[in-house]
Design an enzyme around this catalytic site. Structure first.
Site, mmCIF file in Angstrom:
data_model
loop_
_atom_site.group_PDB
_atom_site.id
_atom_site.type_symbol
_atom_site.label_atom_id
_atom_site.label_comp_id
_atom_site.label_asym_id
_atom_site.label_seq_id
_atom_site.Cartn_x
_atom_site.Cartn_y
_atom_site.Cartn_z
ATOM 1 N N TYR A 129 37.998 46.199 11.329
ATOM 2 C CA TYR A 129 36.801 45.657 11.995
ATOM 3 C C TYR A 129 36.683 46.247 13.404
ATOM 4 O O TYR A 129 35.610 46.686 13.826
ATOM 5 C CB TYR A 129 36.968 44.138 12.032
ATOM 6 C CG TYR A 129 36.039 43.357 12.933
ATOM 7 C CD1 TYR A 129 34.759 43.019 12.521
ATOM 8 C CD2 TYR A 129 36.473 42.900 14.184
ATOM 9 C CE1 TYR A 129 33.934 42.253 13.328
ATOM 10 C CE2 TYR A 129 35.654 42.129 14.991
ATOM 11 C CZ TYR A 129 34.386 41.810 14.564
ATOM 12 O OH TYR A 129 33.570 41.054 15.371
ATOM 13 N N LYS A 179 33.815 48.488 15.084
ATOM 14 C CA LYS A 179 33.033 48.038 16.249
ATOM 15 C C LYS A 179 33.103 49.077 17.378
ATOM 16 O O LYS A 179 32.122 49.270 18.105
ATOM 17 C CB LYS A 179 33.528 46.684 16.744
ATOM 18 C CG LYS A 179 33.253 45.521 15.785
ATOM 19 C CD LYS A 179 31.769 45.196 15.667
ATOM 20 C CE LYS A 179 31.537 43.863 14.972
ATOM 21 N NZ LYS A 179 30.107 43.590 14.713
HETATM 22 N N1 LIG Z 1 32.091 34.751 16.339
HETATM 23 C C1 LIG Z 1 32.754 35.536 17.151
HETATM 24 O O1 LIG Z 1 33.757 35.121 17.786
HETATM 25 C C2 LIG Z 1 32.316 36.964 17.361
HETATM 26 C C3 LIG Z 1 32.931 37.699 18.394
HETATM 27 C C4 LIG Z 1 32.550 39.023 18.592
HETATM 28 C C5 LIG Z 1 31.571 39.593 17.788
HETATM 29 N N2 LIG Z 1 30.998 38.855 16.792
HETATM 30 C C6 LIG Z 1 29.991 39.540 15.971
HETATM 31 O O2 LIG Z 1 28.791 38.797 15.961
HETATM 32 C C7 LIG Z 1 28.108 38.996 14.716
HETATM 33 C C8 LIG Z 1 27.770 37.646 14.094
HETATM 34 O O3 LIG Z 1 28.974 36.924 13.918
HETATM 35 P P1 LIG Z 1 29.049 35.393 13.502
HETATM 36 O O4 LIG Z 1 30.266 34.836 14.127
HETATM 37 O O5 LIG Z 1 27.715 34.720 13.727
HETATM 38 O O6 LIG Z 1 29.331 35.556 11.954
HETATM 39 P P2 LIG Z 1 28.828 34.717 10.713
HETATM 40 O O7 LIG Z 1 29.848 34.905 9.643
HETATM 41 O O8 LIG Z 1 28.465 33.333 11.138
HETATM 42 O O9 LIG Z 1 27.483 35.490 10.322
HETATM 43 C C9 LIG Z 1 27.465 36.759 9.752
HETATM 44 C C10 LIG Z 1 26.320 36.806 8.760
HETATM 45 O O10 LIG Z 1 26.251 38.145 8.205
HETATM 46 C C11 LIG Z 1 25.902 38.017 6.836
HETATM 47 N N3 LIG Z 1 26.284 39.218 6.090
HETATM 48 C C12 LIG Z 1 27.541 39.589 5.726
HETATM 49 N N4 LIG Z 1 27.497 40.733 5.005
HETATM 50 C C13 LIG Z 1 26.181 41.082 4.913
HETATM 51 C C14 LIG Z 1 25.501 42.154 4.283
HETATM 52 N N5 LIG Z 1 26.169 43.114 3.596
HETATM 53 N N6 LIG Z 1 24.151 42.229 4.382
HETATM 54 C C15 LIG Z 1 23.464 41.265 5.060
HETATM 55 N N7 LIG Z 1 24.058 40.214 5.674
HETATM 56 C C16 LIG Z 1 25.400 40.125 5.599
HETATM 57 C C17 LIG Z 1 26.662 36.767 6.368
HETATM 58 O O11 LIG Z 1 26.120 36.254 5.145
HETATM 59 C C18 LIG Z 1 26.516 35.845 7.566
HETATM 60 O O12 LIG Z 1 25.387 34.996 7.429
HETATM 61 C C19 LIG Z 1 29.047 39.850 13.858
HETATM 62 O O13 LIG Z 1 28.668 41.203 13.939
HETATM 63 C C20 LIG Z 1 30.399 39.634 14.505
HETATM 64 O O14 LIG Z 1 31.263 40.719 14.295
HETATM 65 C C21 LIG Z 1 31.346 37.566 16.559
#
Ligand SMILES: NC(=O)c1ccc[n+]([C@@H]2O[C@H](COP(=O)([O-])OP(=O)(O)OC[C@H]3O[C@@H](n4cnc5c(N)ncnc54)[C@H](O)[C@@H]3O)[C@@H](O)[C@H]2O)c1
Length: 260
Positions: free
Chosen positions: A150, A154
């Site tokens: 991951y 990123k």
């Molecule tokens: N939560 C954290 O701590 C955090 C920290 C840094 C970065 N991020 C990034 O923020 C973004 C959102 O994270 P989050 O925590 O809301 O995650 P989340 O799991 O709540 O949401 C991710 C969404 O992406 C969808 N998804 C997965 N594969 C897919 C595909 N092939 N096509 C379309 N949709 C797809 C999932 O169904 C889900 O609804 C991500 O890119 C994550 O890497 C999150």
């Protein structure tokens, strides 16, 4: 002159951060397209947003060029994409030791290649409208915090952001990334179950002694997508409460100063 409806596309919009971004962009766009692979979660997300004409849901797999093509075909009659937020993402294995070649490929595909595919899918509209791309990266793309496949993806996403900025700047397209630190979302469910104190424990590593919220991330996306950021392209903005700025505990050890 024809005026087109201004569309913002947010991928992974059924997730907590994606939904907050969709809500934040609603005031500055005519239509918000919430894209997700999970149809049920997408319906719940739009219901939580209060529905309304501004929100359109599309079930699509952002790792599939065919799925994206059918989405662009459906959107053609509705307006032009001025903002693309590549937010869909997920992390699988926590250590390199546990990472299989399959996991490596899956994480690269979702967290890096998908942003390339969606950009190419909406490139024509973005050129015509001098639009902007905001890629949701992570602090994991800036330093090592676990989840290797991951994180490598990123880091690649931050570089893809610069590639778009430099090659497409001549068309007026801007591309920026946002790198959140820990944000309490459903993506943390398993870790929070394993350690109910996980969010309390991480705070000591953050300069502000708190973690970012989904709204903090959405505000940064809104700013980067707006005219307020008209001269900003190719940057990665950490929304990390100071995590990547440095570590007070380490500064204390190094300096032996009581002020850290
Ligand atoms: N939560 C954290 O701590 C955090 C920290 C840094 C970065 N991020 C990034 O923020 C973004 C959102 O994270 P989050 O925590 O809301 O995650 P989340 O799991 O709540 O949401 C991710 C969404 O992406 C969808 N998804 C997965 N594969 C897919 C595909 N092939 N096509 C379309 N949709 C797809 C999932 O169904 C889900 O609804 C991500 O890119 C994550 O890497 C999150």
């Amino acid at each position: 002159m024809t005026t087109h409806k201004r569309i913002a596309v947010v991928t992974g919009a059924a997730g907590d951060i994606g939904r907050a971004i969709a809500a934040r962009l609603a005031a500055s766009h005519d239509i918000i397209v919430l894209v997700d692979i999970d149809a049920g979660a997408l319906e719940s997300a739009v219901a939580a947003l209060g529905g309304g004409a501004a929100y359109v849901t599309m079930v699509a797999d952002v790792t599939s060029a065919d799925s994206l093509k059918s989405m662009t075909d459906q959107l053609e009659a509705r307006g032009k994409v001025v903002t693309l937020v590549n937010n869909a993402g997920a992390a699988r294995a926590v250590s390199l030791h546990d990472t299989t070649p399959e996991i490596w490929r899956m994480d690269s595909s979702l967290n890096l290649e998908a942003a390339f595919l969606t950009f190419r899918a909406f490139e024509r509209d973005l050129k015509e409208m001098q639009g902007s791309v905001v890629n949701i990266a992570s602090v994991n793309g800036m330093a090592v915090f676990g989840h290797p496949a991951y994180s490598a993806a990123k880091a690649g996403l931050i570089h893809l952001t610069k590639l778009i900025a430099v090659e497409y700047g001549k068309f007026g397209i801007r591309a920026n990334a946002v790198a959140p630190g820990t944000v309490r979302t459903q993506a943390w469910e398993a870790r929070a179950e394993a350690n109910p104190n996980v969010f309390e424990e991480v705070k000591r590593w953050y300069a502000l002694r708190r973690i970012a919220t989904t709204h903090d991330v959405a505000n940064a996306v809104h700013f980067l997508a707006s005219d307020q950021a008209a001269a900003i392209t190719g940057v990665c903005l950490p929304v990390d409460c100071g995590l990547t700025a440095g570590q007070a505990e380490l500064a204390h050890t190094f300096s032996q100063s009581e002020h850290y």
